[in-house]
Structures are given as C-alpha cells and as structure tokens.
Design a protein around this motif. Structure first.
Motif, PDB file in Angstrom:
ATOM      1  N   PHE A 108       0.832  -1.203   0.000  1.00 15.40           N
ATOM      2  CA  PHE A 108       0.000   0.000   0.000  1.00 15.40           C
ATOM      3  C   PHE A 108       0.871   1.260   0.000  1.00 15.40           C
ATOM      4  N   ASP A 109       1.922   1.249   0.817  1.00 12.71           N
ATOM      5  CA  ASP A 109       2.811   2.416   0.865  1.00 12.71           C
ATOM      6  C   ASP A 109       3.464   2.663  -0.492  1.00 12.71           C
ATOM      7  N   ALA A 110       3.908   1.586  -1.147  1.00 14.02           N
ATOM      8  CA  ALA A 110       4.572   1.734  -2.445  1.00 14.02           C
ATOM      9  C   ALA A 110       3.636   2.338  -3.482  1.00 14.02           C
ATOM     10  N   ALA A 111       2.341   2.057  -3.344  1.00 15.03           N
ATOM     11  CA  ALA A 111       1.368   2.604  -4.298  1.00 15.03           C
ATOM     12  C   ALA A 111       1.266   4.123  -4.207  1.00 15.03           C
ATOM     13  N   GLN A 112       1.720   4.688  -3.084  1.00 14.43           N
ATOM     14  CA  GLN A 112       1.691   6.137  -2.932  1.00 14.43           C
ATOM     15  C   GLN A 112       3.010   6.781  -3.361  1.00 14.43           C
ATOM     16  N   HIS A 113       4.011   5.964  -3.715  1.00 16.81           N
ATOM     17  CA  HIS A 113       5.331   6.485  -4.058  1.00 16.81           C
ATOM     18  C   HIS A 113       5.244   7.333  -5.323  1.00 16.81           C
ATOM     19  N   ILE A 174      -6.749  -9.838  -1.295  1.00 15.50           N
ATOM     20  CA  ILE A 174      -5.793  -8.774  -0.976  1.00 15.50           C
ATOM     21  C   ILE A 174      -5.564  -7.872  -2.177  1.00 15.50           C
ATOM     22  N   TYR A 175      -5.236  -8.493  -3.325  1.00 10.60           N
ATOM     23  CA  TYR A 175      -4.960  -7.663  -4.497  1.00 10.60           C
ATOM     24  C   TYR A 175      -6.226  -7.120  -5.137  1.00 10.60           C
ATOM     25  N   ASP A 190      -4.159   2.823   3.183  1.00 11.01           N
ATOM     26  CA  ASP A 190      -3.297   3.248   4.279  1.00 11.01           C
ATOM     27  C   ASP A 190      -3.049   2.100   5.250  1.00 11.01           C
ATOM     28  N   ARG A 191      -2.330   2.377   6.312  1.00 12.89           N
ATOM     29  CA  ARG A 191      -1.947   1.329   7.253  1.00 12.89           C
ATOM     30  C   ARG A 191      -3.132   0.834   8.073  1.00 12.89           C
ATOM     31  N   LEU A 197      -7.608  -5.376   6.903  1.00  9.92           N
ATOM     32  CA  LEU A 197      -7.652  -6.438   5.902  1.00  9.92           C
ATOM     33  C   LEU A 197      -6.990  -7.710   6.426  1.00  9.92           C
ATOM     34  N   VAL A 198      -5.826  -7.572   7.027  1.00 14.07           N
ATOM     35  CA  VAL A 198      -5.119  -8.741   7.551  1.00 14.07           C
ATOM     36  C   VAL A 198      -5.912  -9.375   8.690  1.00 14.07           C
ATOM     37  N   ARG A 199      -6.500  -8.549   9.529  1.00 13.61           N
ATOM     38  CA  ARG A 199      -7.312  -9.070  10.637  1.00 13.61           C
ATOM     39  C   ARG A 199      -8.517  -9.853  10.121  1.00 13.61           C
ATOM     40  N   ALA A 200      -9.098  -9.399   9.021  1.00 11.76           N
ATOM     41  CA  ALA A 200     -10.265 -10.081   8.457  1.00 11.76           C
ATOM     42  C   ALA A 200      -9.902 -11.415   7.820  1.00 11.76           C
ATOM     43  N   LEU A 201      -8.661 -11.533   7.352  1.00  6.02           N
ATOM     44  CA  LEU A 201      -8.268 -12.732   6.623  1.00  6.02           C
ATOM     45  C   LEU A 201      -7.656 -13.818   7.498  1.00  6.02           C
ATOM     46  N   LEU A 202      -7.065 -13.417   8.623  1.00  6.77           N
ATOM     47  CA  LEU A 202      -6.359 -14.376   9.458  1.00  6.77           C
ATOM     48  C   LEU A 202      -7.103 -14.664  10.743  1.00  6.77           C
ATOM     49  N   PRO A 203      -6.934 -15.860  11.295  1.00  7.27           N
ATOM     50  CA  PRO A 203      -7.613 -16.199  12.531  1.00  7.27           C
ATOM     51  C   PRO A 203      -7.024 -15.522  13.765  1.00  7.27           C
ATOM     52  N   THR A 204      -5.884 -14.857  13.605  1.00  8.64           N
ATOM     53  CA  THR A 204      -5.254 -14.160  14.728  1.00  8.64           C
ATOM     54  C   THR A 204      -5.154 -12.685  14.383  1.00  8.64           C
ATOM     55  N   THR A 205      -5.039 -11.856  15.389  1.00  6.02           N
ATOM     56  CA  THR A 205      -4.956 -10.424  15.193  1.00  6.02           C
ATOM     57  C   THR A 205      -3.507 -10.020  14.961  1.00  6.02           C
ATOM     58  N   PRO A 206      -3.216  -9.341  13.865  1.00  7.56           N
ATOM     59  CA  PRO A 206      -1.824  -8.937  13.599  1.00  7.56           C
ATOM     60  C   PRO A 206      -1.395  -7.835  14.542  1.00  7.56           C
TER      61      PRO A 206
END
Length: 210
Positions: A108-113, A174-175, A190-191, A197-206
């Motif tokens: 995501f950050d790279a997309a703003q470069h 994700i993509y 953004d972050r 997104l990661v929280r929705a996809l994984l069984p644990t909280t990042p």
C-alpha cells in the motif's frame, strides 16, 4: 634508458593492473535506465515511451539498452519488478500475521510512491488498448501474486492456516482490494486499511504497524 616511473608519479609502472571499474559502471548504468523508464512513464503526460527516450534520459547509448533488454516491454517489466522488490517487504519472521501485515502495508505504501504510482497508472491505462502492454501487466501482477502466495504458503506449512485454505482466494482478496482502490482512488490504501484487511483474513490479530 630507465623507464621506471619515479615515486609519486600519477601513472602506475608498466604491467601494473588498474582497478577494474566496469562492473560498477554497468550497475550504475543499469539502475539509471530502470529509473529513467519509470520517470518517463510517470511524467510523460501519456505519450508513448520509446527506447530512444529512455536511453537519452539515462545518458546511455541505445545499443546498451538493447544489449540488456530485448524489447521496451521487457525493460518496463524489469523496472517495475525491480522497484517492487525494493519497496515491498518480503519478511519471513516465522509469524504469518506479522509477515502478511508487513507485506500488505509496504504494498500500500509503495502505491503512494511518487516515482511508482503515476507509472503504474499509466501502464494500467495504456494496457486497455495495447495488447503488448496488457501482457506486460499480466506478467507484473503474476510476479507480485507469486510473492504473496509464497508468503501465505510458508504460514500454512507452519500450521498457521488450515491445510485446505484456498491461498489463491486470499491473494485475490488482498490484491482485489488493492487494485480496486488504486485504480478508482475511491478509498485510502493506508496502514489502517492494511491492519483491518489482515485481521479479516487471518484467525489471529496482527500486531500494530510501526
């Protein structure tokens, strides 16, 4: 007659090997060409980018460009892939939530470069009417999908995902979000979005991003 150079002479004695700088020059020229290609895509106002223009901007002979890349498409693909490898993290900490969060956040950050986003948008726009550039975009996105798939597969092999987890579907999710928001600019990349997104996809909280 004695031809030995006196002490302090600026020229080495005959037979002395000079330091070899060709590799360093080649690496600098290679990077200059990649940077020039992306810069022209980013600031070219939609005009087609030619090998001639890239060579002039890089200060390199056109023959050098063709010696390293067989076509403009191959050069542009290499430039985008090289930039992505620099900008997007590919961690392997042994913990999938942290690894995936780092990957998504840096994507995501790279997309703003400023040196990447305009070039990527130009390619997306031009690919809609240029079959060669469409093939280029497919190759580029396939390389990024493969990197993400490998990261998820490492987590699955450690037991952090169920054995029957559909990794391709996770990559699509994700993509899919990334490209939807990147192309339409309808919502932030953004972050906070990365964490959700990661929280929705994984069984644990990042963990929270730094």
């Amino acid at each position: 007659m004695d031809t030995t150079k006196p002490p302090g002479s600026s020229h080495p004695p005959a037979g002395t090997n000079r330091p070899h700088t060709g590799r360093r020059r080649n690496e600098a020229a290679h990077q200059a060409i990649l940077d020039a290609a992306l810069d022209l895509l980013a600031h070219g106002d939609g005009a087609p980018v030619s090998i001639d223009a890239i060579a002039r901007a890089a200060g390199i002979g056109k023959q050098t460009v063709y010696r390293w890349w067989p076509s403009k498409g191959a050069l542009l693909l290499d430039a985008l892939t090289h930039r992505a490898a620099q900008d997007v993290a590919d961690p392997d900490t042994g913990a999938l939530p942290a690894d995936l969060l780092a990957f998504v956040t840096s994507t995501f950050d790279a997309a703003q470069h400023p040196g990447t986003a305009p070039a990527l948008r130009t390619l997306v726009r031009e690919a809609a009417r240029d079959p060669h550039l469409a093939d280029l975009m497919r190759a580029y996105t396939a390389s990024r999908r493969a990197a993400l798939h490998d990261l998820l597969d490492r987590g699955r092999s450690r037991g952090e995902l169920a054995p029957d987890t559909d990794l391709d579907l996770m990559v699509d999710q994700i993509y899919g979000l990334f490209w939807y928001r990147f192309i339409l600019e309808c919502a932030p990349l953004d972050r906070t979005t990365a964490r959700r997104l990661v929280r929705a996809l994984l069984p644990t909280t990042p963990p929270a991003a730094g």
